[in-house]
Design a protein around this motif. Sequence first.
Motif, short mmCIF file in Angstrom:
data_model
loop_
_atom_site.label_atom_id
_atom_site.label_comp_id
_atom_site.label_asym_id
_atom_site.label_seq_id
_atom_site.Cartn_x
_atom_site.Cartn_y
_atom_site.Cartn_z
N SER A 566 0.83 -1.21 0.00
CA SER A 566 0.00 0.00 0.00
C SER A 566 0.87 1.26 0.00
O SER A 566 0.60 2.21 -0.74
N SER A 567 1.93 1.27 0.80
CA SER A 567 2.82 2.42 0.83
C SER A 567 3.53 2.61 -0.50
O SER A 567 3.62 3.73 -1.02
N GLY A 568 4.02 1.52 -1.07
CA GLY A 568 4.72 1.61 -2.35
C GLY A 568 3.82 2.06 -3.48
O GLY A 568 4.18 2.92 -4.28
N LEU A 569 2.62 1.48 -3.54
CA LEU A 569 1.67 1.89 -4.58
C LEU A 569 1.25 3.34 -4.37
O LEU A 569 0.99 4.07 -5.33
N GLY A 570 1.18 3.77 -3.10
CA GLY A 570 0.84 5.16 -2.82
C GLY A 570 1.86 6.11 -3.43
O GLY A 570 1.50 7.17 -3.96
N ILE A 571 3.13 5.75 -3.35
CA ILE A 571 4.17 6.57 -3.98
C ILE A 571 3.98 6.61 -5.49
O ILE A 571 4.14 7.66 -6.13
N LEU A 572 3.62 5.49 -6.07
CA LEU A 572 3.43 5.43 -7.52
C LEU A 572 2.11 6.04 -7.96
O LEU A 572 1.87 6.22 -9.17
N GLY A 573 1.22 6.35 -7.00
CA GLY A 573 -0.07 6.92 -7.34
C GLY A 573 -1.08 5.89 -7.78
O GLY A 573 -1.99 6.18 -8.57
N VAL A 574 -0.94 4.66 -7.27
CA VAL A 574 -1.81 3.54 -7.64
C VAL A 574 -2.58 3.08 -6.42
O VAL A 574 -2.03 2.99 -5.32
N THR A 575 -3.86 2.78 -6.60
CA THR A 575 -4.71 2.31 -5.50
C THR A 575 -4.55 0.80 -5.34
O THR A 575 -4.74 0.05 -6.30
N PRO A 576 -4.19 0.32 -4.13
CA PRO A 576 -4.05 -1.13 -3.94
C PRO A 576 -5.39 -1.84 -4.06
O PRO A 576 -6.43 -1.29 -3.68
N ALA A 577 -5.36 -3.05 -4.57
CA ALA A 577 -6.59 -3.82 -4.77
C ALA A 577 -6.93 -4.63 -3.53
O ALA A 577 -6.05 -5.20 -2.89
N GLU A 578 -8.21 -4.68 -3.20
CA GLU A 578 -8.68 -5.53 -2.10
C GLU A 578 -9.27 -6.83 -2.62
O GLU A 578 -9.39 -7.80 -1.88
N GLU A 579 -9.64 -6.83 -3.89
CA GLU A 579 -10.07 -8.07 -4.55
C GLU A 579 -9.89 -7.89 -6.05
O GLU A 579 -9.90 -6.78 -6.56
N MET A 580 -9.71 -8.99 -6.75
CA MET A 580 -9.51 -8.95 -8.20
C MET A 580 -10.82 -9.28 -8.88
O MET A 580 -11.56 -10.18 -8.46
N ARG A 581 -11.10 -8.54 -9.91
CA ARG A 581 -12.35 -8.74 -10.65
C ARG A 581 -12.06 -9.00 -12.11
O ARG A 581 -11.07 -8.56 -12.64
#
Length: 581
Positions: A566-581
């Motif tokens: 979550s921290s790493g994706l936050g730096i990249l500006g990406v929202t972490p996934a809680e489930e895959m669809r």
Amino acid sequence: MNLFADIHSLVLQTLEGFMQEGVLPQGLSLANVTVEPPRDPAHGDMATNAALVLAKPAKIKPREIAELLGEKLTADPRIDVADIAGAGFLNLRLAPAVWTDVAKTVIALGAAYGRSNAGEGRRVNIEYVSANPTGPLHVGHTRGAVFGDALASLLDYAGFDVTREYYINDGGAQVDVLARSVYLRYLEAHGQEVAFEDGTYPGDYLIEVGEALKVKVGDAYLGKDEDHWLEDIRNFSTDAMMDLIREDLASIGVKMDVFYSEKSLYASGRIEEAIADLESRGLIYRGTLEPPKGKLPEDWEPREQMLFKSTDFGDDVDRPVQKSDGSWTYFAPDIAYHFDKVSRGFDALIDVFGADHGGYVKRMKAAVAALSDGKTPLDIKLTQLVKLFKNGEPFKMSKRAGTFVTLRDVVDQVGSDATRFVMLTRRNDAPLDFDFDKVLEQSKDNPVFYVQYASARVHSVLRKAAEAEIPCDNNALAAADLSQNTHEAELAVAKALAEWPRLVEIAARTNEPHRIAFYLYDLAQSFHALWNRGNDAPEIRFLQEGQTEASQGKIALARAVSVVISSGLGILGVTPAEEMR
């Protein structure tokens, strides 16, 4: 917590103790002593070059220093083994408890784990995108926007005070071309047939601008000479294009702190002030440049001009700032703009340019060095081209833009998250192939999916734990017993988590946000490997049936992975996934 920094401090303290005891000579420099992961993980968890660095100045054989250092270090409970390799590298193996406790630290610190004060609040200005306000952003701008924005977030995460800035190139002839193009759309809105000639912009995006101009001024500009309407339509069109650009940036999660107008430099006398500053330093003179080899640049002429002594600061030739007719060259407002940045008191400047601006690097560095007396470093990052593919073929042009693929074309195809992540899967100075099919592919070969799948798997574990009524709040997991997480696959995940703080500082020091994307892929790989090993080794599964405490210890490791992702994706500006669809 930075485990590598902690062991590095231990090594330095030990060496300083040797100097105090007379084992090593007094006053040895320890600046080049490092503690890093060994190239081959089989050699250990960490390695230090201390013996090799100190041998020559200490006049002691490196292996002798390594033996003394290894003996002392193994007295620390965190270090199990210290092995000497080669001429004197010292490989260290840490106690398993050190690694198993990493997850507990991650959970206790949460989003603060990995954050650094390395920047010490130093003020950094990052200028990026800075596209001409003549149309929507294209895919090349997209890469620069994502890179610059991720770099800004990275430096903020590492303790810098960051200003995100967009330089509006609204002072050149291209804005006159925009105004003429909008005027043609304005005539179209009045029912007239028009032809886009002389380099005017034919993109459909100007239709609405022409219609909006008609609503504003009615028929006031019909049949009028250019002198009557050019300046007004310049301003109207620039404002409209900047609104469009802001919308483009918002669609990919980019928000600037400052929009700085090139035109304002002319109106405020800032150019004259900057040139006068250089002149006061003896860095401006009148002279005639020799014709450069190859293709002549637009601002060269075989006449006496006002020149800046950029060769005094490492440039290849001195650069003209004013032409013989008294008009400023393109370089002059760039100098003034950076003079303004220096005057605003930034401790460091970063410019993100497209690959076609490579020729500007030396001259801009020279200008900033001159304007700041060498006190304000300027780092220029060039972003290479992006090649788009779909169905195995180059992606076609955008009708709306007229001549190029827009940022919106890309985001509409795959979404902001995937666009941003993929743009950071190569170094900024390396070409990037963006394949729409692969970006949407659900496989290990797609780094976006692979990292998001790891995040989703952790959340799946947490949901199942809740169904099994296993307490999994942060307090419960931070207090969990992790001593059973000693399987090699579990330790591999813990070691990957321990790398995060160190990786952040390296990426920030080198201004390389792509390192974050690479790290997240490696962390996800370790986590997926642990997950898959659980198919054959039930004792490492995250949910241990009927064993709440054992389950909490396993789940804590998984939860720590999601915190760092979550921290790493936050730096990249990406929202972490809680489930895959």
